[in-house]
Design an enzyme around this catalytic site. Structure first.
Site, PDB file in Angstrom:
ATOM      1  N   GLY A  94       0.827  -1.208   0.000  1.00 49.69           N
ATOM      2  CA  GLY A  94       0.000   0.000   0.000  1.00 49.69           C
ATOM      3  C   GLY A  94       0.858   1.255   0.000  1.00 49.69           C
ATOM      4  N   SER A 166      -3.585   9.106   8.589  1.00 51.37           N
ATOM      5  CA  SER A 166      -2.894   8.113   7.761  1.00 51.37           C
ATOM      6  C   SER A 166      -1.586   8.705   7.258  1.00 51.37           C
ATOM      7  CB  SER A 166      -3.767   7.708   6.559  1.00 51.37           C
ATOM      8  OG  SER A 166      -2.946   7.143   5.551  1.00 51.37           O
ATOM      9  N   GLN A 168       0.292   7.415   5.104  1.00 51.84           N
ATOM     10  CA  GLN A 168       0.410   7.236   3.651  1.00 51.84           C
ATOM     11  C   GLN A 168      -0.278   8.374   2.906  1.00 51.84           C
ATOM     12  OE1 GLN A 168      -1.059   3.262   2.915  1.00 51.84           O
ATOM     13  NE2 GLN A 168       0.793   2.317   3.726  1.00 51.84           N
ATOM     14  N   ASP A 320       0.107  -1.073  13.072  1.00 53.88           N
ATOM     15  CA  ASP A 320       0.729  -2.289  12.529  1.00 53.88           C
ATOM     16  C   ASP A 320       1.038  -3.325  13.611  1.00 53.88           C
ATOM     17  OD1 ASP A 320       0.596  -1.219  10.016  1.00 53.88           O
ATOM     18  OD2 ASP A 320       2.652  -0.492  10.005  1.00 53.88           O
ATOM     19  N   ARG A 351      -7.945  -7.636   8.976  1.00 51.11           N
ATOM     20  CA  ARG A 351      -7.185  -8.161  10.128  1.00 51.11           C
ATOM     21  C   ARG A 351      -8.068  -8.479  11.320  1.00 51.11           C
ATOM     22  NH1 ARG A 351      -1.532  -4.693   9.321  1.00 51.11           N
ATOM     23  NH2 ARG A 351      -0.670  -6.221   7.877  1.00 51.11           N
TER      24      ARG A 351
HETATM   25  C1  S3P Z   1       2.618   3.238   6.622  1.00 44.26           C
HETATM   26  C2  S3P Z   1       1.516   3.797   7.204  1.00 44.26           C
HETATM   27  C3  S3P Z   1       0.456   3.010   7.842  1.00 44.26           C
HETATM   28  C4  S3P Z   1       0.917   1.592   8.125  1.00 44.26           C
HETATM   29  C5  S3P Z   1       1.619   0.979   6.962  1.00 44.26           C
HETATM   30  C6  S3P Z   1       2.854   1.789   6.608  1.00 44.26           C
HETATM   31  C7  S3P Z   1       3.609   4.125   6.000  1.00 44.26           C
HETATM   32  O1  S3P Z   1      -0.643   2.956   6.967  1.00 44.26           O
HETATM   33  O2  S3P Z   1      -0.182   0.785   8.501  1.00 44.26           O
HETATM   34  O3  S3P Z   1       2.018  -0.349   7.260  1.00 44.26           O
HETATM   35  O4  S3P Z   1       4.731   3.663   5.696  1.00 44.26           O
HETATM   36  O5  S3P Z   1       3.294   5.295   5.806  1.00 44.26           O
HETATM   37  P1  S3P Z   1      -1.777   4.114   6.944  1.00 44.26           P
HETATM   38  O6  S3P Z   1      -1.132   5.373   6.533  1.00 44.26           O
HETATM   39  O7  S3P Z   1      -2.767   3.657   5.921  1.00 44.26           O
HETATM   40  O8  S3P Z   1      -2.326   4.148   8.327  1.00 44.26           O
END
Ligand code: S3P
Length: 436
Positions: A94, A166, A168, A320, A351
């Protein structure tokens, strides 16, 4: 599809290192591909996810050389990426898809981003919406799912109030902000990991942070720096991987484990606070700063865990680690309850459902809820080994391998190779530390 059999252990002992942090590796690789020159990235993550990022960057014209865990990425500047004739495959990752979407939205060429079956089911509207506000031409299946088609264009800066916490989404907007005219502002509703902000600073971008508000200057906007500079960088070990060893060691009174060189960025260490509140014996040793990040060793001894409730603003900070916490539930005194974590349903697997199903297979009493679960504690009886279906999800596979160590009888993890998404030699390292 390989199965792994986990035999009960008496305790865990020894020293271990975990792969380089997955989140940081993705970010260093992407920024290195936008910088001018060669960045040497040491202790780069062995995770399949980060290697998906490297393959995409290489298809976009960056040179990538891999020598064990040292990766050299040569970029040709912020305007140096080239279009890829084939679709970019983010695999199971993702982070690869959402962060690259931000970068690709501001290029002067078109791209297609795809991923495996699981990734094609995960929501992308959360990045499509803000990127569109910046002027991006981005389309997905049902306007929400990969494959994503992105026609790069000149972006404009926005002020974006994120509807959800988030990292991400925040990162996708900040990376797109590099290619926008003006200053892009992102406001987060709750704190999330800040590796993108720190990495942008390391590579020379103009970025400011004030509480939960982050601003990045577009590279062409005249005010900030006009380019990113290649850097040698060390990636700290991944705390989210270390957590499986912390949990495993905690389960047995006689355990004594040291985990070396772990990333201890304060936006990631909430899990250590949660475990400490529950009575775990984890100590940080030899802390030092490295390129904005913090690393140290963790010393873990066995402890009697109390259990408890995890909810609210803590959730994004331990998102996580929740599979491991939930799988510890039956070994705690009061059980573990997780609330406000509906986000867990749209991770690499659902999950919440995967945890409830597999915990029940091992004899645990579980109440499944839309936004979490309640796992009964020790009083409801000892767990027994069972065959676990991790649903292709690395963190579910590893969490149940740990739970299996303290169960009665053997536990079989189906499709155990999926652990390689974040931790390729997890099972051999766990077996090495486990005394039987
Ligand atoms: C991550 C952000 C988290 C996390 C993912 C890695 C990242 O996701 O769960 O494993 O590297 O920015 P979300 O931003 O969707 O919460």
């Amino acid at each position: 599809m390989k199965k792994e059999t986990i035999q009960p252990a008496k305790y865990l002992t020894g020293a271990v290192e975990v792969p380089g942090d997955k989140s940081i590796s993705h970010r260093y690789a992407m920024l290195a591909a936008l910088a001018e020159g060669t960045s040497e990235l040491r202790h780069f993550s062995a995770a399949a996810d980060c290697h998906s990022t490297l393959k995409c960057l290489s298809a976009l014209g960056a040179q990538v050389k891999i020598d064990k865990d040292t990766v050299r990425v040569t970029g040709h500047g912020t305007r140096g990426l080239k279009s890829s004739w084939r679709a970019l495959d983010a695999g199971n990752s993702g982070t690869t898809m959402r962060l690259l979407a931000g970068i690709l939205a501001g290029q002067n060429f078109a791209s297609k981003l795809t991923g495996d079956e699981s990734l094609q089911k995960r929501p992308m509207k959360r990045v499509i919406a803000p990127l569109r506000e910046m002027g991006a031409d981005i389309r997905g299946r049902e306007d929400n799912f990969a494959p994503l088609e992105i026609h790069g264009t000149q972006l404009r800066a926005i002020d974006y109030k994120m509807p959800m916490p988030s990292a991400q989404v925040k990162s996708a907007v900040l990376l797109a902000g590099l290619f926008a005219e003006g200053v892009t502002t992102v406001m987060e509703p709750a704190r999330t990991r800040d590796h993108t902000e720190l990495a942008l600073e390391e590579f020379g971008a103009a970025i400011e942070k004030n509480g939960r508000t982050i601003r990045v200057h577009g590279l062409g906007s005249g005010n900030g720096s006009a380019k990113l500079v290649a850097r040698p960088l060390d990636v700290p070990g991944d705390l989210s991987s270390a957590v499986f060893f912390i949990a495993a060691a905690s389960l047995f009174a006689d355990s004594n484990v040291v985990i070396h060189n772990v990333g201890l960025n304060p936006t990631r260490t909430a899990i250590l606070d949660v475990l400490a509140e529950m009575g775990a014996s984890v100590h940080m040793l030899g802390l030092k700063g490295t390129q904005g990040e913090i690393v140290g060793n963790l010393s873990v001894k066995g402890a009697s865990l109390k259990g408890g409730l995890i909810a609210g603003e803590k959730i994004p900070l331990v998102i996580d680690e929740l599979p491991m916490l939930a799988a510890l539930g039956p070994y705690t005194e009061a059980g573990i309850e997780i609330r406000d974590a509906a986000e867990l349903r749209v991770k690499e697997s659902d999950r919440i459902a995967a945890l409830a199903e597999n915990l029940r297979r091992m004899g645990a009493k579980v109440e499944e809820r839309p936004d979490g679960l309640k796992v009964e504690g020790r009083h409801s009886g000892k767990l027994h080994g069972a065959e676990i279906d991790p649903r292709g999800d690395h963190r579910i596979a590893m969490a149940f391998a740990v739970a299996g160590l303290a169960a009665k009888g053997n536990t079989v993890i189906r499709d155990a190779d999926c652990a390689g998404v974040s931790f390729p030699n997890f099972f051999s390292e766990l077996n090495r530390l486990a005394e039987r």
